[in-house]
Design a protein around this motif. Structure first.
Motif, short mmCIF file in Angstrom:
data_model
loop_
_atom_site.label_atom_id
_atom_site.label_comp_id
_atom_site.label_asym_id
_atom_site.label_seq_id
_atom_site.Cartn_x
_atom_site.Cartn_y
_atom_site.Cartn_z
N GLY A 103 0.83 -1.21 0.00
CA GLY A 103 0.00 0.00 0.00
C GLY A 103 0.86 1.26 0.00
N GLN A 123 8.70 7.69 -0.69
CA GLN A 123 7.79 7.97 0.44
C GLN A 123 8.53 8.06 1.76
OE1 GLN A 123 6.86 4.69 -1.38
NE2 GLN A 123 6.40 6.22 -2.93
N THR A 124 9.63 7.33 1.89
CA THR A 124 10.25 7.21 3.20
C THR A 124 11.41 8.20 3.35
OG1 THR A 124 11.83 5.56 2.51
CG2 THR A 124 9.70 4.75 3.18
N ARG A 148 -4.44 9.96 0.04
CA ARG A 148 -5.71 9.94 -0.69
C ARG A 148 -6.67 10.99 -0.10
NH1 ARG A 148 -7.07 3.80 0.46
NH2 ARG A 148 -5.49 4.08 2.07
N GLY A 169 -0.46 -2.28 8.68
CA GLY A 169 -0.10 -1.98 7.29
C GLY A 169 -0.84 -2.94 6.38
N ALA A 170 -0.64 -2.76 5.08
CA ALA A 170 -1.46 -3.48 4.10
C ALA A 170 -1.44 -5.00 4.33
CB ALA A 170 -1.01 -3.12 2.70
N GLN A 209 -7.32 -4.43 12.25
CA GLN A 209 -6.96 -4.89 10.90
C GLN A 209 -5.72 -5.76 11.03
OE1 GLN A 209 -4.11 -3.29 8.98
NE2 GLN A 209 -4.37 -4.89 7.44
N GLU A 249 -0.80 9.64 6.55
CA GLU A 249 -2.24 9.77 6.80
C GLU A 249 -2.52 10.24 8.22
OE1 GLU A 249 -3.30 6.23 3.61
OE2 GLU A 249 -3.46 5.80 5.75
N SER A 262 12.61 -3.18 8.69
CA SER A 262 12.39 -2.36 7.49
C SER A 262 13.72 -1.74 7.08
CB SER A 262 11.34 -1.28 7.73
OG SER A 262 11.73 -0.40 8.73
C1 LIG Z 1 6.61 -4.20 5.24
C2 LIG Z 1 7.06 -3.10 4.35
O1 LIG Z 1 7.68 -3.28 3.33
N1 LIG Z 1 6.73 -1.85 4.78
C3 LIG Z 1 7.01 -0.68 3.96
C4 LIG Z 1 5.78 -0.39 3.12
O2 LIG Z 1 4.74 -0.18 4.05
P1 LIG Z 1 3.22 -0.63 3.91
O3 LIG Z 1 2.76 -0.51 2.52
O4 LIG Z 1 3.04 -1.93 4.61
O5 LIG Z 1 2.58 0.47 4.85
P2 LIG Z 1 2.31 2.01 4.67
O6 LIG Z 1 2.09 2.49 6.04
O7 LIG Z 1 3.34 2.77 3.90
O8 LIG Z 1 0.97 2.07 3.80
C5 LIG Z 1 -0.09 1.28 4.04
C6 LIG Z 1 -1.25 1.87 3.26
O9 LIG Z 1 -2.25 0.90 3.17
C7 LIG Z 1 -3.45 1.42 3.71
N2 LIG Z 1 -4.21 0.34 4.32
C8 LIG Z 1 -3.61 -0.48 5.23
C9 LIG Z 1 -4.33 -1.49 5.80
C10 LIG Z 1 -5.68 -1.66 5.43
O10 LIG Z 1 -6.38 -2.55 5.89
N3 LIG Z 1 -6.23 -0.80 4.53
C11 LIG Z 1 -5.52 0.18 3.96
O11 LIG Z 1 -6.05 0.95 3.13
C12 LIG Z 1 -2.99 2.46 4.73
O12 LIG Z 1 -4.02 3.34 5.04
C13 LIG Z 1 -1.83 3.08 3.97
O13 LIG Z 1 -2.28 3.99 3.00
O14 LIG Z 1 5.99 0.77 2.32
C14 LIG Z 1 6.22 1.95 3.08
C15 LIG Z 1 6.35 3.14 2.12
O15 LIG Z 1 7.26 2.92 1.14
C16 LIG Z 1 7.44 1.79 3.99
O16 LIG Z 1 7.53 2.94 4.81
C17 LIG Z 1 7.27 0.54 4.84
O17 LIG Z 1 8.43 0.32 5.65
#
Ligand SMILES: CC(=O)N[C@H]1[C@@H](OP(=O)(O)OP(=O)(O)OC[C@H]2O[C@@H](n3ccc(=O)[nH]c3=O)[C@H](O)[C@@H]2O)O[C@H](CO)[C@@H](O)[C@@H]1O
Length: 395
Positions: free
Chosen positions: A24, A146-147, A191, A223-224, A250, A305, A321
Motif C-alpha cells: 500500500g 515515500q520514506t 488519498r 499496514g497493508a 486490521q 495519513e 524495514s
Molecule cells: C513491510 C514493508 O515493506 N513496509 C514498507 C511499506 O509499508 P506498507 O505498505 O506496509 O505500509 P504504509 O504504512 O506505507 O501504507 C499502508 C497503506 O495501506 C493502507 N491500508 C492499510 C491497511 C488496510 O487494511 N487498509 C488500507 O487501506 C494504509 O491506510 C496506507 O495507505 O511501504 C512503506 C512506504 O514505502 C514503507 O515505509 C514501509 O516500511
C-alpha cells in the motif's frame, strides 16, 4: 509552480505511465497522484491517458482495476537480502533474478508503444524495469520516495530520474549527488478521501452497532499486509483493552482465521466492541475518523495519513524495514510529542502502558493529535503533480 503542460495541446490527452506497488505504501501515493493529475488536467480541458505498469498479483493490479485504470503486467523479481551469502543464491533468488531481464524487455516494449509524456515511479521492485525503460526510451522520469531513507529500488533509480521527489527535507542529504541536483520536496500524497471520513459511516458500513460510543475507539493496523507482532500483542491485552475501548483490528488478509479462535472466548459484551478484519477497504477513511487512538506499524503511508489527520498514535515499528526506516519514522514523531514509539522488544505490558493514558485522558489525546498534525502535508499530491507536469515540459 504551475506548468504549461496543463494547457498544452488541450485536444491531446496527457499520457502518463505510472509504476510502483507491491505494498500500500507504494501503491496509494501513485493512485493519489493520478487522481490529482486527472483533476488538474480536466480543469484545463485536457484529458489524461494513464497506464499502470505493475505485477499481475500485486495490490496495484487490484487498485488499478477498481479505479478503471488500464493495467499492464511485467515480470519482476524480489531479491531477498541476507547477511548469509549462501542465502543470496537461494533457488527463489535465482528464479527471481532470471525474471528481472524478462521484465526489462517487457517494460521497454510497453514504454516504447505507449510513448508517455512522463513516467511516475513510486517504488517497489516493479518500478525498476519500467524506470530503466523510461530512461532507454528518453521519456521524463519522476521518481517519488515515500520514506525518509531511500528504498532499495529507488536507490538504484536515483541517477536516472529527471526529477526526484521526496517526502521529507531530511532525505535530501541522503541522496546521491546526481539525484540531489534534481530533487524536490513534495511530501507523501495522501488519498483525499482519507481526510474526509465520517465516524457514523464506519459504524454503518462495518455494522459496529455493538460499539459503546461513550468509550474511545482504537484502530489497530499492521499496514497493508498486517503484522503478526501487533496481532499477538493485541490478542494478549484484548480483554483489558475492550473494558476501556472499542477496537477495530486490521490484522492482514492472511491472518484473520488464526485470530478468530482466540477471540471466541470473549464475553458477549466485550465481543460486541471488537471488529477483527483482514483488510480495511473503502471504509478506511471512516474508520480513521472513528478512531481516537491508532496502534500501528510506522510505514510512510500510515504516518502521512495519521499526521495529515492529526491522530494520537502508538507505533510498533517493523524492526527489519530497510535501514530501520520505520523505527526512524516513529522516533521522529515521538521526539515531537506527536506519538508514542515502542522500540526494541515490545511486550504486551509495554503496549498496555502506552495505550492506557491515552484512553484515560481525552486532553492528552487531543494534544498529541495536534502535535501530529504539524507534521502532515495534505498538499503533497498537488506538489507531486506540479513536478510531473514540469518534468514533461522540460524535455
Ligand atoms: C513491510 C514493508 O515493506 N513496509 C514498507 C511499506 O509499508 P506498507 O505498505 O506496509 O505500509 P504504509 O504504512 O506505507 O501504507 C499502508 C497503506 O495501506 C493502507 N491500508 C492499510 C491497511 C488496510 O487494511 N487498509 C488500507 O487501506 C494504509 O491506510 C496506507 O495507505 O511501504 C512503506 C512506504 O514505502 C514503507 O515505509 C514501509 O516500511
Amino acid at each position: 509552480m504551475r506548468s504549461d503542460a496543463v494547457n498544452h495541446s488541450p485536444q491531446q490527452a496527457f499520457r502518463l505511465i505510472v509504476t510502483g506497488g507491491g505494498t500500500g505504501g507504494h501503491t496509494y501515493p501513485a493512485l493519489t497522484a493520478v487522481r490529482t493529475l486527472r483533476g488538474r488536467l480536466a480543469a484545463a480541458g485536457r484529458g489524461l491517458d494513464v497506464l499502470w505498469v505493475g505485477t499481475a498479483d500485486g495490490l496495484e493490479a487490484r487498485v488499478a482495476a477498481a479505479e478503471g485504470i488500464k493495467f499492464a503486467a511485467v515480470a519482476t523479481g524480489k531479491i531477498r537480502r541476507s547477511s548469509n551469502p549462501l542465502k543470496l543464491v537461494s533457488p527463489a533468488n535465482i528464479r527471481d533474478m532470471g525474471r528481472v531481464p524478462l521484465g526489462a524487455v517487457q517494460a521497454r516494449s510497453i514504454v516504447a508503444d505507449f510513448r508517455p509524456d512522463a513516467v511516475l515511479a513510486t517504488g517497489g521492485y516493479v518500478a525498476v524495469p519500467v524506470s530503466l525503460a523510461a530512461r532507454m526510451c528518453h521519456r521524463p522520469l519522476v521518481v517519488h520516495e515515500q520514506t525518509v531513507r531511500l528504498g532499495l529500488a529507488n536507490r538504484q533509480l536515483a541517477r536516472y530520474a529527471t526529477r526526484f521527489a521526496v517526502s521529507s527535507e531530511s532525505t535530501l542529504s541522503l541522496l546521491p549527488e546526481s539525484a540531489r541536483a534534481v530533487a524536490v520536496v513534495t511530501g507523501n500524497p495522501v488519498r483525499p478521501e482519507v481526510l474526509t471520513g465520517q465516524p457514523d459511516k464506519a459504524v454503518q458500513a462495518l455494522g459496529l452497532y455493538g460499539f459503546d460510543r461513550a468509550l474511545p475507539t482504537v484502530y489497530v493496523t499492521g499496514g497493508a499486509q498486517g503484522s503478526a507482532q501487533i496481532n499477538n500483542l493485541v490478542r494478549d491485552v484484548l480483554p483489558w483493552l475492550l473494558e476501556q475501548a472499542n477496537v477495530v483490528h486490521q490484522c492482514g488478509p492472511a491472518n484473520a482465521a488464526g485470530l478468530e479462535q482466540s477471540t471466541q472466548a470473549l464475553p458477549a459484551h466485550l465481543a460486541a466492541r471488537y471488529l477483527l478484519t483482514g483488510y480495511v477497504g473503502p471504509e478506511l477513511p471512516d474508520v480513521l475518523a472513528l478512531a481516537d487512538v491508532v496502534v500501528s506499524r510506522s510505514g510512510a503511508g500510515t504516518i502521512a495519513e495519521l499526521t495529515a489527520l492529526g491522530k494520537a498514535a502508538v507505533f510498533v515499528p517493523l524492526a527489519s524495514s530497510a535501514g530501520n526506516e520505520q523505527a526512524h519514522n516513529a522516533r521522529h514523531l515521538q521526539e515531537a510529542g506527536a506519538a508514542v514509539a515502542l522500540l526494541g522488544a515490545v511486550t504486551a505490558q509495554g503496549l498496555r502502558e502506552a495505550v492506557a493514558p491515552l484512553l484515560a485522558d481525552a486532553g492528552l489525546r487531543a494534544r498529541m493529535a495536534e502535535r501530529a498534525r504539524v507534521h502532515g502535508r495534505p498538499d503533497a499530491a498537488d506538489r507531486l503533480v506540479d513536478v510531473i507536469l514540469a518534468a514533461a515540459t522540460a524535455t
